[in-house]
Design a protein around this motif. Structure first.
Motif, PDB file in Angstrom:
ATOM      1  N   THR A 123       0.732  -1.353  -0.112  1.00 35.07           N
ATOM      2  CA  THR A 123      -0.055   0.050   0.147  1.00 35.07           C
ATOM      3  C   THR A 123       1.020   1.163   0.005  1.00 35.07           C
ATOM      4  N   LEU A 124       0.713   2.247  -0.894  1.00 30.46           N
ATOM      5  CA  LEU A 124       1.467   3.412  -0.824  1.00 30.46           C
ATOM      6  C   LEU A 124       0.146   4.443  -0.544  1.00 30.46           C
ATOM      7  N   ILE A 125       0.644   5.230   0.705  1.00 27.18           N
ATOM      8  CA  ILE A 125      -0.103   6.438   0.961  1.00 27.18           C
ATOM      9  C   ILE A 125       0.406   7.764   0.703  1.00 27.18           C
ATOM     10  N   HIS A 126      -0.293   8.662   0.031  1.00 32.21           N
ATOM     11  CA  HIS A 126       0.218   9.926  -0.505  1.00 32.21           C
ATOM     12  C   HIS A 126      -0.797  10.751   0.392  1.00 32.21           C
ATOM     13  N   LEU A 127      -0.298  11.616   1.460  1.00 26.89           N
ATOM     14  CA  LEU A 127      -0.963  12.571   2.195  1.00 26.89           C
ATOM     15  C   LEU A 127      -0.608  14.019   1.590  1.00 26.89           C
ATOM     16  N   GLY A 128      -1.700  14.693   1.143  1.00 25.61           N
ATOM     17  CA  GLY A 128      -1.318  16.066   0.558  1.00 25.61           C
ATOM     18  C   GLY A 128      -0.868  15.634  -1.034  1.00 25.61           C
ATOM     19  N   ALA A 129      -1.534  14.896  -1.801  1.00 25.75           N
ATOM     20  CA  ALA A 129      -1.575  14.438  -3.172  1.00 25.75           C
ATOM     21  C   ALA A 129      -1.487  15.724  -3.960  1.00 25.75           C
ATOM     22  N   GLY A 130      -2.066  16.712  -3.889  1.00 23.14           N
ATOM     23  CA  GLY A 130      -2.417  17.829  -4.779  1.00 23.14           C
ATOM     24  C   GLY A 130      -3.096  17.489  -5.665  1.00 23.14           C
ATOM     25  N   SER A 131      -2.685  17.887  -6.998  1.00 23.22           N
ATOM     26  CA  SER A 131      -3.326  17.615  -8.526  1.00 23.22           C
ATOM     27  C   SER A 131      -3.275  15.959  -9.063  1.00 23.22           C
ATOM     28  N   GLU A 184      -8.241   0.845 -10.976  1.00 26.90           N
ATOM     29  CA  GLU A 184      -9.225   0.324  -9.980  1.00 26.90           C
ATOM     30  C   GLU A 184      -8.014   0.229  -8.687  1.00 26.90           C
ATOM     31  N   GLN A 185      -6.893   0.323  -8.541  1.00 24.29           N
ATOM     32  CA  GLN A 185      -6.006   0.254  -7.418  1.00 24.29           C
ATOM     33  C   GLN A 185      -5.840   1.755  -6.807  1.00 24.29           C
ATOM     34  N   VAL A 186      -6.387   2.654  -7.218  1.00 23.53           N
ATOM     35  CA  VAL A 186      -6.229   3.980  -6.712  1.00 23.53           C
ATOM     36  C   VAL A 186      -7.468   4.467  -6.139  1.00 23.53           C
ATOM     37  N   SER A 187      -7.398   4.869  -4.930  1.00 25.13           N
ATOM     38  CA  SER A 187      -8.662   5.767  -4.251  1.00 25.13           C
ATOM     39  C   SER A 187      -8.109   6.865  -3.865  1.00 25.13           C
ATOM     40  N   VAL A 188      -9.091   7.960  -4.064  1.00 25.91           N
ATOM     41  CA  VAL A 188      -8.894   9.232  -3.522  1.00 25.91           C
ATOM     42  C   VAL A 188     -10.033   9.393  -2.447  1.00 25.91           C
ATOM     43  N   ARG A 189      -9.334  10.351  -1.639  1.00 25.39           N
ATOM     44  CA  ARG A 189     -10.120  10.766  -0.312  1.00 25.39           C
ATOM     45  C   ARG A 189      -9.933  12.366  -0.103  1.00 25.39           C
ATOM     46  N   ASN A 190     -11.072  12.943   0.040  1.00 28.87           N
ATOM     47  CA  ASN A 190     -10.989  14.395   0.389  1.00 28.87           C
ATOM     48  C   ASN A 190     -11.027  14.607   1.617  1.00 28.87           C
ATOM     49  N   LEU A 191      -9.841  14.556   2.450  1.00 28.32           N
ATOM     50  CA  LEU A 191      -9.520  14.781   3.934  1.00 28.32           C
ATOM     51  C   LEU A 191      -8.470  15.424   4.185  1.00 28.32           C
ATOM     52  N   ALA A 192      -8.689  16.492   5.195  1.00 29.46           N
ATOM     53  CA  ALA A 192      -7.657  17.042   5.819  1.00 29.46           C
ATOM     54  C   ALA A 192      -6.746  16.453   6.779  1.00 29.46           C
ATOM     55  N   ALA A 193      -5.727  16.114   6.680  1.00 27.89           N
ATOM     56  CA  ALA A 193      -5.007  15.046   7.717  1.00 27.89           C
ATOM     57  C   ALA A 193      -4.067  16.062   8.587  1.00 27.89           C
ATOM     58  N   ALA A 194      -3.940  15.783   9.856  1.00 28.26           N
ATOM     59  CA  ALA A 194      -3.093  16.360  10.838  1.00 28.26           C
ATOM     60  C   ALA A 194      -2.641  15.546  11.963  1.00 28.26           C
ATOM     61  N   ALA A 195      -1.694  16.062  12.695  1.00 30.31           N
ATOM     62  CA  ALA A 195      -1.119  15.432  13.762  1.00 30.31           C
ATOM     63  C   ALA A 195      -2.274  14.983  14.818  1.00 30.31           C
ATOM     64  N   THR A 196      -3.243  16.140  15.011  1.00 29.88           N
ATOM     65  CA  THR A 196      -4.156  16.095  15.869  1.00 29.88           C
ATOM     66  C   THR A 196      -5.551  16.287  15.215  1.00 29.88           C
ATOM     67  N   PRO A 197      -6.492  15.773  15.613  1.00 29.53           N
ATOM     68  CA  PRO A 197      -7.816  16.115  14.983  1.00 29.53           C
ATOM     69  C   PRO A 197      -8.377  17.346  15.279  1.00 29.53           C
ATOM     70  N   GLY A 198      -9.342  17.817  14.596  1.00 31.93           N
ATOM     71  CA  GLY A 198      -9.950  19.065  15.078  1.00 31.93           C
ATOM     72  C   GLY A 198     -10.320  20.157  13.723  1.00 31.93           C
ATOM     73  N   VAL A 229       4.082   8.849   1.715  1.00 29.78           N
ATOM     74  CA  VAL A 229       4.545  10.025   1.197  1.00 29.78           C
ATOM     75  C   VAL A 229       3.667  11.074   1.942  1.00 29.78           C
ATOM     76  N   LEU A 230       4.584  11.908   2.605  1.00 28.82           N
ATOM     77  CA  LEU A 230       4.390  13.131   3.432  1.00 28.82           C
ATOM     78  C   LEU A 230       4.363  14.557   2.570  1.00 28.82           C
ATOM     79  N   GLU A 231       3.085  15.049   2.220  1.00 33.86           N
ATOM     80  CA  GLU A 231       3.309  16.530   1.856  1.00 33.86           C
ATOM     81  C   GLU A 231       2.481  17.407   2.433  1.00 33.86           C
ATOM     82  N   LEU A 232       2.476  17.379   3.755  1.00 29.90           N
ATOM     83  CA  LEU A 232       1.789  18.136   4.766  1.00 29.90           C
ATOM     84  C   LEU A 232       2.699  19.342   5.097  1.00 29.90           C
ATOM     85  N   ALA A 233       2.432  20.441   4.346  1.00 31.85           N
ATOM     86  CA  ALA A 233       3.403  21.308   4.674  1.00 31.85           C
ATOM     87  C   ALA A 233       3.073  21.983   6.277  1.00 31.85           C
TER      88      ALA A 233
END
Length: 395
Positions: free
Chosen positions: A6-14, A50-64, A123-127
């Protein structure tokens, strides 16, 4: 080459890195993007994959709740203000800001159910959120499920709360990840830092941590031993002190018991004495009542005796008077008796004389005439007259 599960890209942009991700032939690719506009572009690019899924979420160290800042520079959006980008791009401007609700990175990764036996890539791209997110994964024991970690960040922090690439590298090295590449081809100011998990280094780190923990445990044990020895000495002193106090307390208790026994005996004696006093008091009261009765009876007896003595005196006086009267009467009777005897003698002599005279006269009369002769009964009838005459004469 290790196959990526599994490859996870957080902050995948366009989705500019999608083809590179697919070239690694992972079993599944998960693209997470906070910006709704970019997430829509990702959906378009992922169509038919089929192997690619997109999620519109704001990920952070702490929720809120978070604010997502958009800029006029493509791919510069983040949940932290771009503080240092002004130096690199003087014309950068904030385009708008939207309010989002961030999901915690631990919650997000845990929801994917990644297998611990497979190889996964992150892959972390969370500025501005890079180091905080990595630390959050370490704290929830999810960092080491990834065999490789890639971080997009500048040599110097470009966003508020961000960290430099070197700071992140040092920290990841401490956690057993080795820097294998720093790719500056796409953006020299914000290169891609790639790390591989080093199992031997992780094991070495674990052993070092265990050794350090053992040393701390040893030191803690030695400290505890010293403290225990100190506590044992204090407890021994306390035991001796308490033993002395206990012996003193026992002695005092025995004394108090003896005193209590003495008090009980004294109380018993006092109770017996009190009962005896009450008994004697009752007896005294009874005696006083009896004595009062006896005194009243004695007074009555004295009064009766006095009355009897008075009566006796009267009787004695009356007896004396009677005796005196009797004596007087006796004397008078004696005198009267003597006088009566004398009188009787005188009367007898007179009677005899008269009789003699009468006999002479009778003889003479008889001799002269029998009709004048008197009988003896006539002579007897004449005597009482002479007695009354003599009694009257005597009186």
């Amino acid at each position: 080459m290790t196959t990526i599960d599994t490859l996870i890209h957080l902050g995948a942009g366009s989705g500019q890195d999608l083809q590179e991700h697919l070239a690694l032939q992972p079993r599944q690719v998960i693209l997470v993007e906070a910006d709704p506009e970019l997430a829509q572009q990702l959906q378009m690019k992922a169509q038919g994959l089929e192997q690619v899924s997109v999620r519109n979420l704001a990920a952070a160290a702490t929720p809120g709740p978070v604010t997502f800042f958009r800029y006029n520079l493509p791919g510069a959006g983040a949940i932290h203000p771009a503080a240092a980008l002004n130096d690199l791009f003087p014309g950068i401007r904030e385009r708008d800001a939207i309010q989002l609700s961030a999901i915690g990175i631990c919650e997000l990764i845990a929801s994917l159910g990644l297998s611990a036996d497979a190889d996964h890539a992150l892959v972390l791209e969370l500025a501005g959120e890079e180091l905080a997110s990595l630390k959050a994964l370490l704290n929830c024991d999810l960092l080491h499920v990834f065999g490789s970690v890639s971080v997009f960040c500048g040599r110097q922090p470009l966003y508020e709360n961000g960290a430099s690439g070197q700071m992140i590298s040092d920290w990841l090295e401490d956690q057993g990840f080795a820097l294998v590449e720093r790719d500056e081809t796409e953006d020299p100011d914000r290169p891609r830092w790639s790390y591989k998990r080093n199992p031997l280094k992780i094991e070495c780190r674990a052993l070092e941590a265990q050794l350090e923990q053992s040393k701390r445990n040893k030191d803690d044990i030695a400290t505890d031993r010293d403290q225990q020895a100190k506590l044992a000495a204090e407890r021994q002193a306390r035991i001796e002190e308490l033993t002395t106090a206990l012996n003193a307390a026992k002695a005092e208790t025995q004394k108090q018991s003896q005193r209590a026994s003495d008090r009980d005996q004294q109380a018993k004696l006092a109770a017996e004495r009190q009962a005896r006093i009450e008994e004697l008091s009752d007896s005294l009261s009874a005696l006083q009542r009896d004595n009062a009765m006896l005194l009243r009876m004695q007074a009555l007896r004295d009064a009766d005796l006095k009355d009897l003595q008075g009566r006796y005196a009267e009787v004695v006086d009356q007896k004396d008077r009677q005796t005196k009267l009797i004596t007087q009467l006796t004397e008078r009777l004696t005198v009267a008796s003597s006088y009566l005897q004398q009188l009787n003698l005188d009367q007898l002599e007179a009677a005899q004389t008269d009789l003699s005279s009468q006999e002479g006269t009778t003889t003479e009369s008889q001799s002269k005439s029998p009709a004048h002769k008197e009988s003896p009964e006539a002579l007897k009838g004449a005597r009482p007259t002479s007695k009354r005459t003599n009694r009257n004469r005597t009186q």
